[in-house]
Design a protein around this motif. Structure first.
Motif, PDB file in Angstrom:
ATOM      1  N   ALA A  93      56.363  24.114  52.940  1.00  0.00           N
ATOM      2  CA  ALA A  93      56.975  25.146  52.094  1.00  0.00           C
ATOM      3  C   ALA A  93      56.985  24.714  50.634  1.00  0.00           C
ATOM      4  O   ALA A  93      56.911  25.557  49.743  1.00  0.00           O
ATOM      5  CB  ALA A  93      58.389  25.445  52.568  1.00  0.00           C
ATOM      6  N   ILE A  94      57.061  23.423  50.399  1.00  0.00           N
ATOM      7  CA  ILE A  94      57.026  22.937  49.018  1.00  0.00           C
ATOM      8  C   ILE A  94      55.608  22.972  48.471  1.00  0.00           C
ATOM      9  O   ILE A  94      55.382  23.345  47.323  1.00  0.00           O
ATOM     10  CB  ILE A  94      57.625  21.520  48.948  1.00  0.00           C
ATOM     11  N   LEU A  95      54.630  22.623  49.311  1.00  0.00           N
ATOM     12  CA  LEU A  95      53.241  22.577  48.850  1.00  0.00           C
ATOM     13  C   LEU A  95      52.575  23.955  48.854  1.00  0.00           C
ATOM     14  O   LEU A  95      51.978  24.353  47.850  1.00  0.00           O
ATOM     15  CB  LEU A  95      52.443  21.617  49.727  1.00  0.00           C
ATOM     16  N   LEU A  96      52.649  24.660  49.970  1.00  0.00           N
ATOM     17  CA  LEU A  96      52.013  25.980  50.122  1.00  0.00           C
ATOM     18  C   LEU A  96      53.004  26.948  50.780  1.00  0.00           C
ATOM     19  O   LEU A  96      52.986  27.139  51.996  1.00  0.00           O
ATOM     20  CB  LEU A  96      50.754  25.866  50.987  1.00  0.00           C
ATOM     21  N   PRO A  97      53.872  27.564  49.980  1.00  0.00           N
ATOM     22  CA  PRO A  97      54.934  28.397  50.546  1.00  0.00           C
ATOM     23  C   PRO A  97      54.474  29.519  51.483  1.00  0.00           C
ATOM     24  O   PRO A  97      55.039  29.671  52.562  1.00  0.00           O
ATOM     25  CB  PRO A  97      55.648  28.951  49.318  1.00  0.00           C
ATOM     26  N   PRO A  98      53.440  30.305  51.138  1.00  0.00           N
ATOM     27  CA  PRO A  98      53.061  31.388  52.053  1.00  0.00           C
ATOM     28  C   PRO A  98      52.575  30.884  53.416  1.00  0.00           C
ATOM     29  O   PRO A  98      52.848  31.497  54.439  1.00  0.00           O
ATOM     30  CB  PRO A  98      51.929  32.117  51.320  1.00  0.00           C
ATOM     31  N   GLY A 126      58.690  31.156  44.879  1.00  0.00           N
ATOM     32  CA  GLY A 126      57.995  31.168  46.163  1.00  0.00           C
ATOM     33  C   GLY A 126      58.442  30.025  47.048  1.00  0.00           C
ATOM     34  O   GLY A 126      58.639  30.171  48.256  1.00  0.00           O
ATOM     35  N   VAL A 127      58.635  28.837  46.431  1.00  0.00           N
ATOM     36  CA  VAL A 127      59.099  27.672  47.181  1.00  0.00           C
ATOM     37  C   VAL A 127      60.512  27.897  47.686  1.00  0.00           C
ATOM     38  O   VAL A 127      60.816  27.616  48.853  1.00  0.00           O
ATOM     39  CB  VAL A 127      59.023  26.398  46.308  1.00  0.00           C
ATOM     40  N   ILE A 128      61.373  28.411  46.825  1.00  0.00           N
ATOM     41  CA  ILE A 128      62.765  28.651  47.215  1.00  0.00           C
ATOM     42  C   ILE A 128      62.826  29.676  48.349  1.00  0.00           C
ATOM     43  O   ILE A 128      63.532  29.463  49.347  1.00  0.00           O
ATOM     44  CB  ILE A 128      63.592  29.130  45.996  1.00  0.00           C
ATOM     45  N   TYR A 129      62.066  30.756  48.221  1.00  0.00           N
ATOM     46  CA  TYR A 129      62.060  31.790  49.267  1.00  0.00           C
ATOM     47  C   TYR A 129      61.519  31.221  50.582  1.00  0.00           C
ATOM     48  O   TYR A 129      62.055  31.494  51.661  1.00  0.00           O
ATOM     49  CB  TYR A 129      61.238  32.996  48.837  1.00  0.00           C
TER      50      TYR A 129
END
Length: 136
Positions: A93-98, A126-129
């Protein structure tokens, strides 16, 4: 592609239902490590058995497979399956959130698209979501 996956799933379920009594009757000790890949000869035999079925029987098997898949998805969403990969999903999620949201949800739904849009606009939202989605 979908037909091949569905055919493979039907073959596996057919194989599993035909081998269940033999496995239950067996008195051999269970190995500590279970193979993740099925034997190719057994898969081919199950595929051949499936292809020999009539159209009605094939449709019934496919319906059965879809029903089992829905049960598995419901059980996963209900939390019946323990989640041991949460740490990996947080890192992802930190590197590639989607991608993390997609792997967590198992489908390209609204949460995935929101994560993709937030990541494309600004990476931090995006990371937070994604973290909120993965950890909730």
């Amino acid at each position: 592609m979908k037909k091949r996956i569905l055919l493979f799933a039907v073959a596996l379920i057919t194989l599993a239902t035909s081998l269940t009594p033999a496995i239950a009757a067996s008195s051999l000790p269970v190995p500590s490590k279970v193979a993740t890949e099925p034997d190719p000869a057994v898969v081919k035999a199950a595929q051949a058995e499936f292809m020999a079925l009539s159209k009605k029987e094939k449709k019934a098997k496919i319906k059965e497979v879809k029903k089992e898949l829905r049960k598995c998805k419901k059980a996963k969403k209900a939390g019946a399956e323990p989640s041991t990969d949460t740490v990996l999903l947080v890192i992802l999620a930190i590197l590639l959130p989607p991608l993390a949201v997609y792997l967590h949800e198992g489908d390209t739904n609204n949460k995935f698209w929101i994560s993709l849009i937030l990541t494309l606009l600004f990476w931090i939202p995006g990371v937070i979501y994604a973290l909120i989605t993965v950890l909730s």
